[in-house]
Motif scaffolding. Sequence first.
Motif, PDB file in Angstrom:
ATOM      1  N   ASP A  58       0.820  -1.210   0.000  1.00 41.65           N
ATOM      2  CA  ASP A  58       0.000   0.000   0.000  1.00 41.65           C
ATOM      3  C   ASP A  58       0.855   1.263   0.000  1.00 41.65           C
ATOM      4  OD1 ASP A  58      -2.557  -1.277   0.067  1.00 41.65           O
ATOM      5  OD2 ASP A  58      -2.189  -1.782   2.153  1.00 41.65           O
ATOM      6  N   MET A  59       2.079   1.150   0.521  1.00 44.04           N
ATOM      7  CA  MET A  59       2.963   2.318   0.566  1.00 44.04           C
ATOM      8  C   MET A  59       4.396   1.853   0.801  1.00 44.04           C
ATOM      9  SD  MET A  59       1.801   3.796   4.272  1.00 44.04           S
ATOM     10  CE  MET A  59       0.092   3.381   3.932  1.00 44.04           C
ATOM     11  N   THR A  60       5.338   2.730   0.539  1.00 43.47           N
ATOM     12  CA  THR A  60       6.743   2.442   0.812  1.00 43.47           C
ATOM     13  C   THR A  60       7.336   3.558   1.653  1.00 43.47           C
ATOM     14  OG1 THR A  60       7.424   3.512  -1.238  1.00 43.47           O
ATOM     15  CG2 THR A  60       7.104   1.122  -1.305  1.00 43.47           C
ATOM     16  N   VAL A  61       8.326   3.186   2.453  1.00 43.99           N
ATOM     17  CA  VAL A  61       9.029   4.150   3.291  1.00 43.99           C
ATOM     18  C   VAL A  61      10.473   4.190   2.820  1.00 43.99           C
ATOM     19  CG1 VAL A  61       9.728   4.774   5.628  1.00 43.99           C
ATOM     20  CG2 VAL A  61       7.519   3.654   5.238  1.00 43.99           C
ATOM     21  N   THR A  62      10.953   5.364   2.465  1.00 47.04           N
ATOM     22  CA  THR A  62      12.316   5.537   1.977  1.00 47.04           C
ATOM     23  C   THR A  62      12.917   6.781   2.612  1.00 47.04           C
ATOM     24  OG1 THR A  62      11.500   6.799   0.081  1.00 47.04           O
ATOM     25  CG2 THR A  62      11.820   4.441  -0.244  1.00 47.04           C
ATOM     26  N   ILE A 278      11.259   0.199   2.594  1.00 51.02           N
ATOM     27  CA  ILE A 278      10.410  -0.599   3.477  1.00 51.02           C
ATOM     28  C   ILE A 278       9.032  -0.668   2.835  1.00 51.02           C
ATOM     29  CG2 ILE A 278       9.403  -0.839   5.779  1.00 51.02           C
ATOM     30  CD1 ILE A 278      11.715   0.836   6.857  1.00 51.02           C
ATOM     31  N   TYR A 279       8.592  -1.873   2.509  1.00 46.37           N
ATOM     32  CA  TYR A 279       7.285  -2.091   1.893  1.00 46.37           C
ATOM     33  C   TYR A 279       6.248  -2.295   2.994  1.00 46.37           C
ATOM     34  CZ  TYR A 279       9.874  -2.752  -2.441  1.00 46.37           C
ATOM     35  OH  TYR A 279      10.680  -2.564  -3.529  1.00 46.37           O
ATOM     36  N   VAL A 280       5.139  -1.563   2.888  1.00 49.24           N
ATOM     37  CA  VAL A 280       4.147  -1.559   3.959  1.00 49.24           C
ATOM     38  C   VAL A 280       2.779  -1.978   3.429  1.00 49.24           C
ATOM     39  CG1 VAL A 280       3.027  -0.170   5.750  1.00 49.24           C
ATOM     40  CG2 VAL A 280       5.404   0.308   5.101  1.00 49.24           C
ATOM     41  N   LYS A 281       2.123  -2.845   4.163  1.00 47.30           N
ATOM     42  CA  LYS A 281       0.749  -3.229   3.865  1.00 47.30           C
ATOM     43  C   LYS A 281      -0.142  -2.775   5.012  1.00 47.30           C
ATOM     44  CE  LYS A 281      -2.220  -7.142   2.649  1.00 47.30           C
ATOM     45  NZ  LYS A 281      -2.274  -8.610   2.417  1.00 47.30           N
ATOM     46  N   ALA A 282      -1.199  -2.035   4.675  1.00 45.16           N
ATOM     47  CA  ALA A 282      -2.104  -1.503   5.695  1.00 45.16           C
ATOM     48  C   ALA A 282      -3.187  -2.514   6.035  1.00 45.16           C
ATOM     49  CB  ALA A 282      -2.731  -0.197   5.215  1.00 45.16           C
ATOM     50  N   THR A 283      -3.707  -2.403   7.250  1.00 41.56           N
ATOM     51  CA  THR A 283      -4.787  -3.300   7.661  1.00 41.56           C
ATOM     52  C   THR A 283      -6.091  -2.965   6.961  1.00 41.56           C
ATOM     53  OG1 THR A 283      -5.218  -1.849   9.553  1.00 41.56           O
ATOM     54  CG2 THR A 283      -3.773  -3.733   9.929  1.00 41.56           C
ATOM     55  N   ASP A 284      -6.259  -1.705   6.580  1.00 40.15           N
ATOM     56  CA  ASP A 284      -7.482  -1.253   5.917  1.00 40.15           C
ATOM     57  C   ASP A 284      -7.091  -0.306   4.789  1.00 40.15           C
ATOM     58  OD1 ASP A 284      -9.956  -0.386   5.109  1.00 40.15           O
ATOM     59  OD2 ASP A 284     -10.566   0.440   7.047  1.00 40.15           O
ATOM     60  N   SER A 300      10.890  10.258  11.866  1.00 36.96           N
ATOM     61  CA  SER A 300      11.325  11.457  11.152  1.00 36.96           C
ATOM     62  C   SER A 300      12.388  11.127  10.114  1.00 36.96           C
ATOM     63  CB  SER A 300      11.870  12.478  12.156  1.00 36.96           C
ATOM     64  OG  SER A 300      12.983  11.935  12.849  1.00 36.96           O
ATOM     65  N   GLY A 301      12.496  12.002   9.127  1.00 32.88           N
ATOM     66  CA  GLY A 301      13.525  11.857   8.111  1.00 32.88           C
ATOM     67  C   GLY A 301      13.208  10.855   7.025  1.00 32.88           C
ATOM     68  N   THR A 302      11.982  10.354   6.973  1.00 36.02           N
ATOM     69  CA  THR A 302      11.612   9.369   5.957  1.00 36.02           C
ATOM     70  C   THR A 302      10.578   9.950   5.003  1.00 36.02           C
ATOM     71  OG1 THR A 302       9.885   8.442   7.389  1.00 36.02           O
ATOM     72  CG2 THR A 302      12.053   7.407   7.477  1.00 36.02           C
ATOM     73  N   THR A 303      10.479   9.339   3.844  1.00 34.89           N
ATOM     74  CA  THR A 303       9.493   9.727   2.849  1.00 34.89           C
ATOM     75  C   THR A 303       8.537   8.565   2.647  1.00 34.89           C
ATOM     76  OG1 THR A 303      11.074  11.152   1.702  1.00 34.89           O
ATOM     77  CG2 THR A 303       9.136  10.462   0.461  1.00 34.89           C
ATOM     78  N   VAL A 304       7.258   8.801   2.835  1.00 29.07           N
ATOM     79  CA  VAL A 304       6.242   7.762   2.665  1.00 29.07           C
ATOM     80  C   VAL A 304       5.506   8.015   1.355  1.00 29.07           C
ATOM     81  CG1 VAL A 304       4.220   6.619   3.666  1.00 29.07           C
ATOM     82  CG2 VAL A 304       5.971   7.590   5.170  1.00 29.07           C
ATOM     83  N   THR A 305       5.525   7.029   0.485  1.00 30.15           N
ATOM     84  CA  THR A 305       4.909   7.155  -0.837  1.00 30.15           C
ATOM     85  C   THR A 305       3.790   6.141  -0.968  1.00 30.15           C
ATOM     86  OG1 THR A 305       7.074   7.752  -1.727  1.00 30.15           O
ATOM     87  CG2 THR A 305       5.339   7.244  -3.313  1.00 30.15           C
ATOM     88  N   THR A 306       2.583   6.599  -1.302  1.00 31.32           N
ATOM     89  CA  THR A 306       1.437   5.713  -1.476  1.00 31.32           C
ATOM     90  C   THR A 306       1.173   5.506  -2.963  1.00 31.32           C
ATOM     91  OG1 THR A 306      -0.205   7.489  -1.510  1.00 31.32           O
ATOM     92  CG2 THR A 306       0.444   6.638   0.650  1.00 31.32           C
ATOM     93  N   SER A 307       0.257   4.579  -3.246  1.00 33.38           N
ATOM     94  CA  SER A 307      -0.095   4.324  -4.644  1.00 33.38           C
ATOM     95  C   SER A 307      -0.716   5.555  -5.288  1.00 33.38           C
ATOM     96  CB  SER A 307      -1.064   3.136  -4.734  1.00 33.38           C
ATOM     97  OG  SER A 307      -2.221   3.383  -3.953  1.00 33.38           O
TER      98      SER A 307
END
Length: 489
Positions: A58-62, A278-284, A300-307
Amino acid sequence: MFGIYLKRELGRRKKAALVIALGLALGIALVITVDSVSAGMTQAQDKVLKSLYGLGTDMTVTKARSAPKAGSSQGPNFKFDAKSSGSSKQSSDRVMTQGGQALSSSLVGKVGAQKGVASAVGALTLNVTKVDGSFTQGKAKSSTSSSGSQQQGGPGGGTGSGGGQPQVQGGGADFSVNSYSVAGIDVTHQDLGPLATSKITSGTTFTSAQTNAKVAVVGKSFAKTKKYKVGSTFTIAGTTFTVIGIATPDSGDSTTDVFVPLKRAQTLGDAKNKVTTIYVKATDSQQIAAVKKAIQSHISGTTVTTSADLASTVSGSLSTASDLATSVGKWLSVAVLAAAFLVAALLTSAAVSRRVREFGTLKALGWPSRKVTRQVVGESMVNGLIGGGLGIALGLAAAYTVTAISPKLTAQLGSGSGGGMGGPGGGPGGGPGQQSASSSMEIALSAPVSLTTIALAVGLAVTGGLIAGAMGGWRASRMRPADALRSVS
């Protein structure tokens, strides 16, 4: 009585009923076609995003790469040493982490502990630049003058005869440079991340015991180019890997060429306990925005990118067609449907006007206005349902035609700016926050028709019948028995 009269009147006015039904059918068919094509566009975009992310992601953390320091060199460099006067083979690999700056592996657990996160998996993406070739050393030879000739000497201006300054003759270099991507994956959680978008079509995938094994799964295209098969071996920076499987991407071409266990990739890239994505899967899936906000506020210091963020980086004919289907197509279908409803209402009202004698006589015989209105609405509803049936048939035929033809649409990946990814974990062509190139995918368009679309068509048919019946019934209810007597010749 109602049913018998309804059947007789519809049979007596077949042409008028057919015209009304066809008008509604065209509008409904257009709505089904546009809706199904839009659904196909959405599926195509999902395939593209899955190729960027990984199935279920669902999103990635970089972490964005920091600007290079002044005077520092970011380009690859190689050192060679010619060892003999003959031809000498040389080979060197340069392994670099790709995408943003590396993150600590401990952040994977921290991200996974955030509220709304179902699972989190780290991956390390490397870029390997391999240089192969050979040097040939030249030979120093002294030039000689012809007999009796004089040559100017050195800086002192003297003259002499015999040998001149030595010159190097022959020699040179012939090298080839190849670059490919390597993804280090967590072999204990392969259902999330770069390898999740591919199927193992030959050999096997990693086992949970191969966390640091010298084994690799290679992409189908890369294997074909290098002529690798299960059991083949190749070397990266002095480490020999054995191919245990060939991976075929679910759609398009994979942006990762080689998959190895995460710990082995960390050793190759001199990035112990580091990951790039970091590949992330959300519960909802409905709470992705909230999860993104939670990760950004607690880490802090990370970038979260969603679809949703990545969708803006997809361009090409797929994006253009999707925009047309969303804007022009939907507005056109709404306009045609409104026109169909209006035409049906006007035709029904005109038909009522031609039935003045009939309705006036029925009222003279004792029919109340509500019974006359019910009769007109009933006829309109039948016309609407017939139009709905025809519209569904036409819409299904159009959707089937689009699916059968399967027009090819291209999607350019990585053409956006910032935050997007050129491939899983920042595959070839740049990573999160550092896109330097784009890759292209070709997607076959389909037009799936869902039960929701069919239900919408039925609802539109009923609505069209009600609108036409309401207008015609209102007109019929205002007629008086005296109108019938005046129309008798």
